[in-house]
Design a protein around this motif. Structure first.
Motif, mmCIF file in Angstrom:
data_model
loop_
_atom_site.group_PDB
_atom_site.id
_atom_site.type_symbol
_atom_site.label_atom_id
_atom_site.label_comp_id
_atom_site.label_asym_id
_atom_site.label_seq_id
_atom_site.Cartn_x
_atom_site.Cartn_y
_atom_site.Cartn_z
ATOM 1 N N GLN A 1 0.828 -1.209 0.000
ATOM 2 C CA GLN A 1 0.000 0.000 0.000
ATOM 3 C C GLN A 1 0.861 1.257 0.000
ATOM 4 O OE1 GLN A 1 -2.783 -0.136 3.252
ATOM 5 N NE2 GLN A 1 -3.760 -2.008 2.528
ATOM 6 N N VAL A 2 1.971 1.241 0.733
ATOM 7 C CA VAL A 2 2.879 2.388 0.771
ATOM 8 C C VAL A 2 3.499 2.608 -0.605
ATOM 9 C CG1 VAL A 2 5.094 3.192 1.708
ATOM 10 C CG2 VAL A 2 3.355 2.293 3.235
ATOM 11 N N ASP A 3 3.914 1.535 -1.283
ATOM 12 C CA ASP A 3 4.478 1.664 -2.633
ATOM 13 C C ASP A 3 3.460 2.255 -3.608
ATOM 14 O OD1 ASP A 3 6.914 0.668 -1.826
ATOM 15 O OD2 ASP A 3 6.496 -1.398 -2.477
ATOM 16 N N ALA A 4 2.209 1.796 -3.511
ATOM 17 C CA ALA A 4 1.152 2.338 -4.379
ATOM 18 C C ALA A 4 0.932 3.828 -4.092
ATOM 19 C CB ALA A 4 -0.142 1.558 -4.193
ATOM 20 N N ALA A 5 0.964 4.203 -2.815
ATOM 21 C CA ALA A 5 0.782 5.613 -2.448
ATOM 22 C C ALA A 5 1.945 6.463 -2.963
ATOM 23 C CB ALA A 5 0.647 5.752 -0.931
ATOM 24 N N HIS A 6 3.175 5.922 -2.901
ATOM 25 C CA HIS A 6 4.333 6.654 -3.427
ATOM 26 C C HIS A 6 4.219 6.858 -4.932
ATOM 27 C CE1 HIS A 6 6.803 7.195 0.087
ATOM 28 N NE2 HIS A 6 6.748 5.914 0.398
ATOM 29 N N LYS B 1 1.444 7.003 -6.704
ATOM 30 C CA LYS B 1 0.390 7.987 -6.938
ATOM 31 C C LYS B 1 0.893 9.397 -6.622
ATOM 32 C CE LYS B 1 -4.418 8.968 -6.037
ATOM 33 N NZ LYS B 1 -5.662 8.562 -5.387
ATOM 34 N N ASN B 2 1.643 9.533 -5.524
ATOM 35 C CA ASN B 2 2.196 10.846 -5.170
ATOM 36 C C ASN B 2 3.149 11.352 -6.241
ATOM 37 O OD1 ASN B 2 0.784 11.078 -2.796
ATOM 38 N ND2 ASN B 2 2.451 10.347 -1.499
ATOM 39 N N ASP B 3 3.983 10.469 -6.786
ATOM 40 C CA ASP B 3 4.911 10.881 -7.835
ATOM 41 C C ASP B 3 4.170 11.371 -9.071
ATOM 42 O OD1 ASP B 3 7.057 10.272 -6.222
ATOM 43 O OD2 ASP B 3 7.389 8.284 -7.109
ATOM 44 N N SER C 1 4.182 15.263 -10.572
ATOM 45 C CA SER C 1 4.510 15.651 -11.952
ATOM 46 C C SER C 1 3.348 16.429 -12.577
ATOM 47 C CB SER C 1 4.861 14.424 -12.792
ATOM 48 O OG SER C 1 3.745 13.585 -12.942
ATOM 49 N N ARG C 2 2.108 16.025 -12.263
ATOM 50 C CA ARG C 2 0.941 16.750 -12.769
ATOM 51 C C ARG C 2 0.909 18.166 -12.209
ATOM 52 N NH1 ARG C 2 -4.090 15.938 -10.006
ATOM 53 N NH2 ARG C 2 -5.056 17.894 -10.413
ATOM 54 N N ASN C 3 1.202 18.306 -10.911
ATOM 55 C CA ASN C 3 1.219 19.626 -10.286
ATOM 56 C C ASN C 3 2.309 20.504 -10.879
ATOM 57 O OD1 ASN C 3 -0.934 19.029 -8.656
ATOM 58 N ND2 ASN C 3 0.283 18.609 -6.829
#
Length: 115
Positions: free
Chosen positions: A35-40, A42-44, A48-50
């Motif tokens: 779950q932490v890897d998936a969250a990382h 998504k954050n990345d 990049s979108r931001n």
């Protein structure tokens, strides 16, 4: 002797239960790491979108190039004294082709009284 061996085996299984299936067990830890890897990830992607949106906002605030580009492509605007040329690919319909023309405006009623 058998009773002691059986008791020790049961005790060993009871000790192993929290290690594998308990609150802090290996299976739970592996699931949380996933779950932490998936969250990382998504954050990345959101970072990049931001960054892309931030650069677009800065470009819109500071430069006229982005505003002009949006006006051209989204609103089909052209500059004054500019000639618009559109190149169509083979088999592509002409703009407005297949569209029924608007009916002509209604005629004004003639005045029945003499002048």
């Amino acid at each position: 002797m058998r009773l002691i061996t059986l008791a020790l085996a049961v005790l060993l299984l009871l000790i192993q239960y929290p290690l594998w299936l308990g609150k802090g067990g290996w299976l739970r830890v592996a699931d949380l790491e996933q779950q932490v890897d998936a969250a990382h990830q998504k954050n990345d992607s959101l970072k990049s979108r931001n960054a892309k949106l931030d650069s677009e906002v800065r470009d819109l605030k500071d430069g006229t190039g982005a505003v002009e580009e949006r006006a051209r492509f989204e609103l089909s605007m052209i500059k004054q004294n500019e000639i618009y040329v559109q190149i169509l690919r083979k088999g592509q319909d002409m703009p407005g082709e297949g569209v029924t023309p608007a009916p002509p405006p209604p005629e004004k009623p003639k005045d029945a009284r003499p002048h």
